[in-house]
Design an enzyme around this catalytic site. Structure first.
Site, PDB file in Angstrom:
ATOM      1  N   GLU A 101       0.864  -0.893   0.254  1.00 30.69           N
ATOM      2  CA  GLU A 101      -0.127  -0.245  -0.105  1.00 30.69           C
ATOM      3  C   GLU A 101       0.629   1.168   0.004  1.00 30.69           C
ATOM      4  OE1 GLU A 101      -3.163   0.692  -0.207  1.00 30.69           O
ATOM      5  OE2 GLU A 101      -2.504   2.428  -0.535  1.00 30.69           O
ATOM      6  N   LYS A 105       8.266  -1.555  -2.533  1.00 35.81           N
ATOM      7  CA  LYS A 105       7.380  -0.759  -1.256  1.00 35.81           C
ATOM      8  C   LYS A 105       8.669  -0.528  -0.148  1.00 35.81           C
ATOM      9  CE  LYS A 105       4.954   0.602   1.764  1.00 35.81           C
ATOM     10  NZ  LYS A 105       4.245   2.338   0.733  1.00 35.81           N
ATOM     11  N   CYS A 134       6.012   4.741   9.282  1.00 34.27           N
ATOM     12  CA  CYS A 134       6.244   3.455   8.701  1.00 34.27           C
ATOM     13  C   CYS A 134       7.752   3.957   8.040  1.00 34.27           C
ATOM     14  CB  CYS A 134       5.835   3.629   7.384  1.00 34.27           C
ATOM     15  SG  CYS A 134       4.965   2.131   7.670  1.00 34.27           S
TER      16      CYS A 134
HETATM   17  P1  NAD Z   1      -1.648  -0.608  12.566  1.00 36.61           P
HETATM   18  O1  NAD Z   1      -0.844  -0.604  14.164  1.00 36.61           O
HETATM   19  O2  NAD Z   1      -2.476   1.040  12.875  1.00 36.61           O
HETATM   20  O3  NAD Z   1      -2.515  -1.776  12.798  1.00 36.61           O
HETATM   21  C1  NAD Z   1      -2.724  -2.502  12.612  1.00 36.61           C
HETATM   22  C2  NAD Z   1      -3.496  -3.792  13.004  1.00 36.61           C
HETATM   23  O4  NAD Z   1      -3.003  -4.966  13.647  1.00 36.61           O
HETATM   24  C3  NAD Z   1      -3.963  -3.357  14.458  1.00 36.61           C
HETATM   25  O5  NAD Z   1      -5.076  -2.861  14.338  1.00 36.61           O
HETATM   26  C4  NAD Z   1      -3.412  -4.582  15.067  1.00 36.61           C
HETATM   27  O6  NAD Z   1      -4.017  -5.251  16.277  1.00 36.61           O
HETATM   28  C5  NAD Z   1      -3.813  -5.748  14.307  1.00 36.61           C
HETATM   29  N1  NAD Z   1      -3.053  -6.663  14.244  1.00 36.61           N
HETATM   30  C6  NAD Z   1      -2.260  -7.618  14.936  1.00 36.61           C
HETATM   31  N2  NAD Z   1      -1.992  -8.431  15.115  1.00 36.61           N
HETATM   32  C7  NAD Z   1      -3.050  -9.373  14.274  1.00 36.61           C
HETATM   33  C8  NAD Z   1      -3.602 -10.684  14.184  1.00 36.61           C
HETATM   34  N3  NAD Z   1      -2.372 -11.370  14.349  1.00 36.61           N
HETATM   35  N4  NAD Z   1      -5.108 -10.922  14.188  1.00 36.61           N
HETATM   36  C9  NAD Z   1      -5.604  -9.980  13.503  1.00 36.61           C
HETATM   37  N5  NAD Z   1      -5.000  -8.556  13.988  1.00 36.61           N
HETATM   38  C10 NAD Z   1      -4.313  -8.693  13.902  1.00 36.61           C
HETATM   39  O7  NAD Z   1      -0.597  -0.865  11.370  1.00 36.61           O
HETATM   40  P2  NAD Z   1      -1.349  -0.136   9.864  1.00 36.61           P
HETATM   41  O8  NAD Z   1      -0.756   1.415  10.326  1.00 36.61           O
HETATM   42  O9  NAD Z   1      -2.238  -0.015   9.807  1.00 36.61           O
HETATM   43  O10 NAD Z   1       0.439  -0.787   9.091  1.00 36.61           O
HETATM   44  C11 NAD Z   1      -0.475  -1.966   9.058  1.00 36.61           C
HETATM   45  C12 NAD Z   1       0.751  -2.465   7.726  1.00 36.61           C
HETATM   46  O11 NAD Z   1       1.082  -1.765   6.963  1.00 36.61           O
HETATM   47  C13 NAD Z   1       2.149  -2.217   7.782  1.00 36.61           C
HETATM   48  O12 NAD Z   1       3.007  -3.699   7.817  1.00 36.61           O
HETATM   49  C14 NAD Z   1       2.894  -0.495   7.896  1.00 36.61           C
HETATM   50  O13 NAD Z   1       3.622  -0.662   7.172  1.00 36.61           O
HETATM   51  C15 NAD Z   1       2.435  -1.049   6.159  1.00 36.61           C
HETATM   52  N6  NAD Z   1       1.664   0.538   5.869  1.00 36.61           N
HETATM   53  C16 NAD Z   1       1.166   1.047   6.880  1.00 36.61           C
HETATM   54  C17 NAD Z   1       0.898   2.703   6.259  1.00 36.61           C
HETATM   55  C18 NAD Z   1       0.022   4.296   6.468  1.00 36.61           C
HETATM   56  O14 NAD Z   1       0.248   4.600   6.436  1.00 36.61           O
HETATM   57  N7  NAD Z   1      -0.129   3.748   8.605  1.00 36.61           N
HETATM   58  C19 NAD Z   1       1.222   2.961   4.342  1.00 36.61           C
HETATM   59  C20 NAD Z   1       1.306   1.746   4.165  1.00 36.61           C
HETATM   60  C21 NAD Z   1       1.664   0.930   4.090  1.00 36.61           C
HETATM   61  C1  UGA Z   2       4.551   7.696   3.652  1.00 38.60           C
HETATM   62  C2  UGA Z   2       4.726   7.242   1.980  1.00 38.60           C
HETATM   63  O1  UGA Z   2       4.247   9.431   2.157  1.00 38.60           O
HETATM   64  C3  UGA Z   2       3.341   6.665   1.988  1.00 38.60           C
HETATM   65  O2  UGA Z   2       3.446   6.423   0.433  1.00 38.60           O
HETATM   66  C4  UGA Z   2       3.545   5.160   1.952  1.00 38.60           C
HETATM   67  O3  UGA Z   2       2.285   4.898   1.624  1.00 38.60           O
HETATM   68  C5  UGA Z   2       3.731   5.717   3.811  1.00 38.60           C
HETATM   69  O4  UGA Z   2       5.196   6.358   4.205  1.00 38.60           O
HETATM   70  C6  UGA Z   2       4.073   4.346   4.360  1.00 38.60           C
HETATM   71  O5  UGA Z   2       4.168   3.125   3.581  1.00 38.60           O
HETATM   72  O6  UGA Z   2       3.387   3.834   5.897  1.00 38.60           O
HETATM   73  P1  UGA Z   2       2.705   8.292   5.365  1.00 38.60           P
HETATM   74  O7  UGA Z   2       3.966   8.812   6.307  1.00 38.60           O
HETATM   75  O8  UGA Z   2       1.526   8.931   5.890  1.00 38.60           O
HETATM   76  O9  UGA Z   2       3.173   7.743   4.337  1.00 38.60           O
HETATM   77  O10 UGA Z   2       2.981  10.656   5.223  1.00 38.60           O
HETATM   78  P2  UGA Z   2       4.031  11.225   4.499  1.00 38.60           P
HETATM   79  O11 UGA Z   2       3.607  11.896   3.552  1.00 38.60           O
HETATM   80  O12 UGA Z   2       5.005  10.631   3.399  1.00 38.60           O
HETATM   81  O13 UGA Z   2       5.146  12.105   5.202  1.00 38.60           O
HETATM   82  C7  UGA Z   2       5.741  11.596   6.033  1.00 38.60           C
HETATM   83  C8  UGA Z   2       6.452  12.162   6.869  1.00 38.60           C
HETATM   84  O14 UGA Z   2       7.527  12.991   6.067  1.00 38.60           O
HETATM   85  C9  UGA Z   2       5.854  13.057   7.738  1.00 38.60           C
HETATM   86  O15 UGA Z   2       6.401  13.293   9.064  1.00 38.60           O
HETATM   87  C10 UGA Z   2       5.997  14.323   7.037  1.00 38.60           C
HETATM   88  O16 UGA Z   2       5.628  15.528   7.803  1.00 38.60           O
HETATM   89  C11 UGA Z   2       7.311  14.309   6.359  1.00 38.60           C
HETATM   90  N1  UGA Z   2       7.193  15.396   5.414  1.00 38.60           N
HETATM   91  C12 UGA Z   2       7.047  14.357   4.322  1.00 38.60           C
HETATM   92  C13 UGA Z   2       8.156  16.290   4.628  1.00 38.60           C
HETATM   93  O17 UGA Z   2       9.358  16.775   6.438  1.00 38.60           O
HETATM   94  N2  UGA Z   2       8.612  17.070   4.122  1.00 38.60           N
HETATM   95  C14 UGA Z   2       8.038  16.443   2.862  1.00 38.60           C
HETATM   96  O18 UGA Z   2       8.152  17.199   2.376  1.00 38.60           O
HETATM   97  C15 UGA Z   2       7.461  15.459   3.067  1.00 38.60           C
END
Ligand code: NAD
Ligand code: UGA
Length: 464
Positions: free
Chosen positions: A162, A222, A278
């Site tokens: 994602e 990713k 992340c």
């Molecule tokens: P999160 O902590 O918000 O959510 C994860 C959820 O999974 C939690 O609610 C937890 O209780 C649940 N969980 C864990 N083990 C479980 C199990 N065995 N059965 C059922 N539920 C279970 O995490 P997130 O931010 O959604 O991130 C999830 C993944 O996506 C990570 O690998 C992260 O790197 C990736 N990711 C996150 C973002 C983002 O913006 N947060 C963007 C892209 C990718």
């Molecule tokens: C980032 C990536 O942008 C997503 O594509 C990815 O899916 C995600 O991580 C993930 O894998 O979790 P996110 O962390 O939600 O998304 O937000 P960003 O907009 O990337 O910002 C990350 C951090 O960098 C923030 O603290 C933001 O303030 C900072 N940032 C971003 C800067 O300081 N300068 C910039 O120009 C951009």
């Protein structure tokens, strides 16, 4: 395989919004999001849709539209797995805090638990989709677990990382730059599985934006994307320090550089340092993977992105101390913004946590205001660092419900999240109510320097 039922394990920042959009765009598919966290599921099911656990602009309306129709939130993981033809794994993959790879590698225990549960429960063929961000070749481990503990069921494993960013999750999901799907494209069953997932996204994403690759390329892309994005922020932040020494202005430099179409203008906003769940985790993981292959130069190259980011947070805090005549002991400092960026209530790895911790070590009193983050979360973030006792954090840090209240009688204000509302504050009034000289530190380049200086502030901004 025709997909009629999707299960998503993990109702977090990725699972919740992603599945809400799939449900909205595919009314013919039942989508069930499951989680072991009962409180989180209860919040997703809250009658008042404004109380869903994740704040993202536009998300509550989509949940309102689809919830109860073809979008369901449940703690019954087994049932949802059993009913689904396609299972997304969207659980957390934090940095390991113990054992081999501590502080670097991704902790895959939650992923493995999901795989074992899927293997145990499944009675019919399943497509298992890695939605979480995973080290390259995790699909191999998943396949091993599924095939060796399963009930003779056929599992196809896809990687579908994602790319949404928090704060813009809904728009990112509705119009993604690309959807990436990695699968076992050398086999017929693998190709069919990839096609099944392509067909889900094709309900609203054009086929040209759906990219299919082999599984390893998808997994590694990713980590690479996040490393490149974070690297840009560290690159511009490195320049911000040089700008401060030379009279250059980092925004002007960013604009000049970004107008080169080969470089591009996005992601060049200098700041107090990137946060979020992340960037750091994924780069550390990349560094760990490189090291595990003996690629030390590759590892060192990427590690520098993190080193620079830590430096940026530290030097911002150190500058506050230095500017306030080398001591903040007993001084009140207002922190505006606790979330790691605007338009989210997520605080994971937020720069505000580390800046505040630094100032608390210097015996400052901290008053925090953030429009979306709860006091409970702010204390939990500080307690998690383990720098001081929970009760000390509560006595040194207060959390208030307006920016004006935070700034009143303070020696200094630090803007750490770029919430739009901070631009609209009555800074004249805030200035009047502060101790003099009144210091203002803009860690986001949000405010107008000339205007604030004319009010009377001692104004410091990153990169100028
Ligand atoms: P999160 O902590 O918000 O959510 C994860 C959820 O999974 C939690 O609610 C937890 O209780 C649940 N969980 C864990 N083990 C479980 C199990 N065995 N059965 C059922 N539920 C279970 O995490 P997130 O931010 O959604 O991130 C999830 C993944 O996506 C990570 O690998 C992260 O790197 C990736 N990711 C996150 C973002 C983002 O913006 N947060 C963007 C892209 C990718
Ligand atoms: C980032 C990536 O942008 C997503 O594509 C990815 O899916 C995600 O991580 C993930 O894998 O979790 P996110 O962390 O939600 O998304 O937000 P960003 O907009 O990337 O910002 C990350 C951090 O960098 C923030 O603290 C933001 O303030 C900072 N940032 C971003 C800067 O300081 N300068 C910039 O120009 C951009």
């Amino acid at each position: 395989m025709k997909i009629k039922n999707i299960c998503c394990i993990g109702a977090g920042y990725v699972g919740g919004p992603t599945m809400a959009i799939i449900a909205q765009k595919c009314p013919h598919i039942n989508v069930t999001v499951v989680d072991i966290n009962e409180k989180r599921i209860a919040a997703w099911n809250d009658e008042d849709v404004n109380n869903i656990p994740i704040y993202e602009p536009g998300l509550s309306d989509i949940v309102k539209e689809a919830r109860g129709r073809n979008l369901f939130f449940s703690t019954n993981v087994d049932e949802a797995i059993d009913n689904a033809e396609m299972i997304f794994i969207s659980v957390n993959t934090p940095t390991k805090t113990y054992g081999i790879g501590k502080g670097m590698a991704a902790d895959l225990k939650y992923i493995e638990l999901c795989a074992r549960q899927i293997a145990r429960v499944s009675k019919t063929d399943k497509i298992v989709v890695e939605k979480s961000t995973l080290p390259v070749r995790t699909a191999e481990a998943l396949k091993n677990i599924l095939e060796n503990t399963g009930n003779g069921v056929n599992f196809q494993i896809l990687s579908n990382p994602e790319f949404l960013a928090e704060g813009t999750a809904v728009e990112d999901l509705l119009a993604p730059d690309r959807v990436l799907i990695g699968g076992d494209i050398d086999t017929v069953k693998g190709k069919d599985a990839v096609e099944a997932l392509v067909n889900v996204y094709a309900n609203w994403v054009s086929r040209e934006h759906i990219l299919t690759t082999n599984v390893w390329s998808s997994e590694l892309s990713k980590l690479t994307a996040n490393a490149f994005l974070a690297q840009r922020v560290s690159s511009i932040n490195a320049m911000s320090e040089l700008c401060e020494k030379t009279g250059a202005d980092v925004n002007e430099v960013a604009k000049a550089v970004g107008m080169d179409s080969r470089i591009g203008a996005k992601f060049l906003q200098s700041s107090v340092g990137f946060g979020g769940s992340c960037f750091q985790k994924d780069i550390l993981n990349l560094v760990y993977i490189a090291k595990s292959f003996g690629l030390n130069e590759v590892a060192d190259y990427w590690e520098q992105v993190i080193i620079l980011n830590d430096h940026q947070k530290r030097r911002f805090a150190a500058n506050i101390v230095k500017s306030l005549f080398n001591t903040v002991s007993g001084k009140k400092i207002a922190i505006l913004g606790w979330a790691f960026k605007k338009d989210t209530n997520d605080t994971r790895e937020s720069a505000a946590i580390y800046v505040s911790d630094y100032l608390l070590n210097e015996q400052a009193e901290i008053v925090v205001y953030d429009p979306k983050v709860t006091a409970e979360q702010i204390y939990a973030d500080l307690d998690y660092l383990g720098t001081r006792s929970d009760s000390e954090n509560r006595s040194l840090v207060s959390v208030v419900s307006t920016a004006e209240e935070a700034c009143k009688n303070s020696h200094a204000v630090a803007v750490l999240t770029e919430w739009d509302e901070f631009k609209e504050l009555d800074w004249n009034e805030i200035y009047k109510n502060m101790l003099k000289p009144a210091f203002l530190f803009d860690g986001r380049r949000l405010l107008d320097k000339a205007e604030l200086q004319s009010i009377g502030f001692d104004f410091f901004v990153i990169g100028n």
